[in-house]
Design an enzyme around this catalytic site. Structure first.
Site, PDB file in Angstrom:
ATOM      1  CE  LYS A  96      36.307  33.360  36.238  1.00  0.00           C
ATOM      2  NZ  LYS A  96      36.306  34.126  34.957  1.00  0.00           N
ATOM      3  CE1 TYR A 147      35.227  35.514  40.382  1.00  0.00           C
ATOM      4  CE2 TYR A 147      36.529  34.720  42.227  1.00  0.00           C
ATOM      5  CZ  TYR A 147      36.452  35.154  40.918  1.00  0.00           C
ATOM      6  OH  TYR A 147      37.579  35.215  40.140  1.00  0.00           O
ATOM      7  CB  THR A 164      39.939  32.417  39.850  1.00  0.00           C
ATOM      8  OG1 THR A 164      40.403  32.523  41.199  1.00  0.00           O
ATOM      9  CG2 THR A 164      38.544  31.824  39.874  1.00  0.00           C
ATOM     10  CG  ASP A 165      43.823  30.624  43.206  1.00  0.00           C
ATOM     11  OD1 ASP A 165      42.860  31.409  43.195  1.00  0.00           O
ATOM     12  OD2 ASP A 165      44.847  30.808  43.901  1.00  0.00           O
ATOM     13  CD  GLU A 166      38.805  33.313  45.007  1.00  0.00           C
ATOM     14  OE1 GLU A 166      37.710  33.154  45.592  1.00  0.00           O
ATOM     15  OE2 GLU A 166      39.314  34.417  44.804  1.00  0.00           O
TER      16      GLU A 166
END
Length: 348
Positions: free
Chosen positions: A156, A152, A128-130
């Site tokens: 990741k 979260y 994810t870009d997060e």
């Protein structure tokens, strides 16, 4: 066109179920084993079209179950692993990070180790870009540092780093994809777009964090599936590929557009739906803006998004409004109680 015997993990979830539908239509020669624990967001109803397909098999179980995972690798001789399986909702990770550590980190390590032991030719990690954190201006490239700001995102990022370590230490052929916010059919209605569609239809409050000014880049899920297949077939081993829709919107813009499209479908007044917008306490550590530079996947694999945000959102609104039974069967008391805790009681 490459043919693969592939393990797809988390295949009953949102992005992965769309990925399996895409494979059924565009890569019918691929043989797929879907490993999914069927937690609250996993729904086999998403995959009814796969039932009875001779190239498809479902196995219920956790990616953190070493015995099960090793047995599958030994029996199936996978050419490719695509790891979608993850706890993925930021709000839930703030309330309880433990499941995110178990699945996103420990589970990924179990898969990586099984792939190493069984010499799997290719392993694609869906991220994810997060993991990059927030950026006020400009865009993150694949070389940008990882600065996650939620449990979260941290889980990741840790999984991404494990993938890097297994590539550098053991030579495991790993590739990582990092996509922006996906939307489309089959998304569990805790995420922004399906939650707003559901609530607008029911005439319930539309809860928006803060002032709704946070910015996200939106990617129609089918475009992400196309990109992941391109990476599976032609991505360079050891590399990371950003996948974005290049459709940045403030959250409040998204909610207002949903009100407009829902109103059109239901022949209601959009102003009445917009009046349901309710600003609520912002969540802790809320990233203000994400932005991805997707030049690498464009240059190397020739991929680009095909679905603009307005078109994709119209399709998504229509899908949810014509799948009432799917939605009602999916929603549980636990889901309702969960949102009551956040929006009525606050973050505690």
């Amino acid at each position: 066109m490459a043919r693969f015997r592939v393990l797809v993990t988390g295949g009953a979830g949102f992005i992965a179920s769309n990925f399996l539908h895409y494979l059924l239509a565009d890569r019918p020669s691929w043989e797929v084993v879907n490993l999914d624990l069927l937690t609250y967001a996993g729904n086999l109803e998403n995959l009814q079209a796969m039932e009875g397909h001779k190239q498809y098999r479902f196995v219920r179980g956790s990616i953190a179950d070493k015995g099960l995972v090793d047995r599958l690798f030994q029996e199936e001789g996978f050419d490719l692993v695509v790891n979608f399986a993850a706890e993925s909702h930021v709000d839930r990770s703030i309330l309880d990070a433990a499941p995110f550590i178990e699945t996103n980190i420990a589970g990924t390590q179990v898969l990586l180790e099984a792939a190493r032991r069984h010499a799997t030719p290719r392993f694609v990690q869906i991220s994810t870009d997060e993991v990059y954190g927030s950026i006020a201006r400009g865009s993150f490239t694949e070389e940008s540092p990882l600065q996650p700001n939620s449990p979260y995102a941290a889980s990741k990022a840790a999984a991404d780093l494990l993938c890097r370590a297994y590539f550098r230490t053991y030579g495991l052929p790993v590739i990582v994809t990092r996509s922006s916010n996906n939307y489309g059919p089959y998304q569990f209605p805790e995420k922004l777009i399906p939650l707003m569609i559901k609530s607008a239809r029911q005439g319930k409050p539309l809860p928006v964090y803060g002032r709704g000014e946070n910015v996200r880049d939106w990617l129609f899920v089918r475009d992400n599936c196309r990109a992941i297949v391109a990476v599976c077939e032609g991505g360079r081993i050891g590399e990371v590929y950003n996948i974005g829709g290049e459709e940045e919107r403030q959250n409040i813009e998204v909610v207002e557009l949903i009100c407009e499209f829902v109103a059109r479908e239901l022949k209601k007044d959009a102003a009445d739906l917009r009046s349901l917008i309710t600003y609520v306490q912002d969540r802790p550590g809320h990233d203000f803006r994400y932005g991805l530079d997707c030049g690498k996947i464009r240059r190397e694999l020739g991929w680009q998004p095909e679905t603009g945000f307005s078109e994709g959102l119209k399709k998504t609104v229509h899908w949810y409004l014509t799948h009432d039974e799917w939605l009602e069967r999916l929603i549980s008391g636990a889901y309702l109680n969960y949102y009551a805790r956040i929006y009525e009681q606050g973050w505690r």
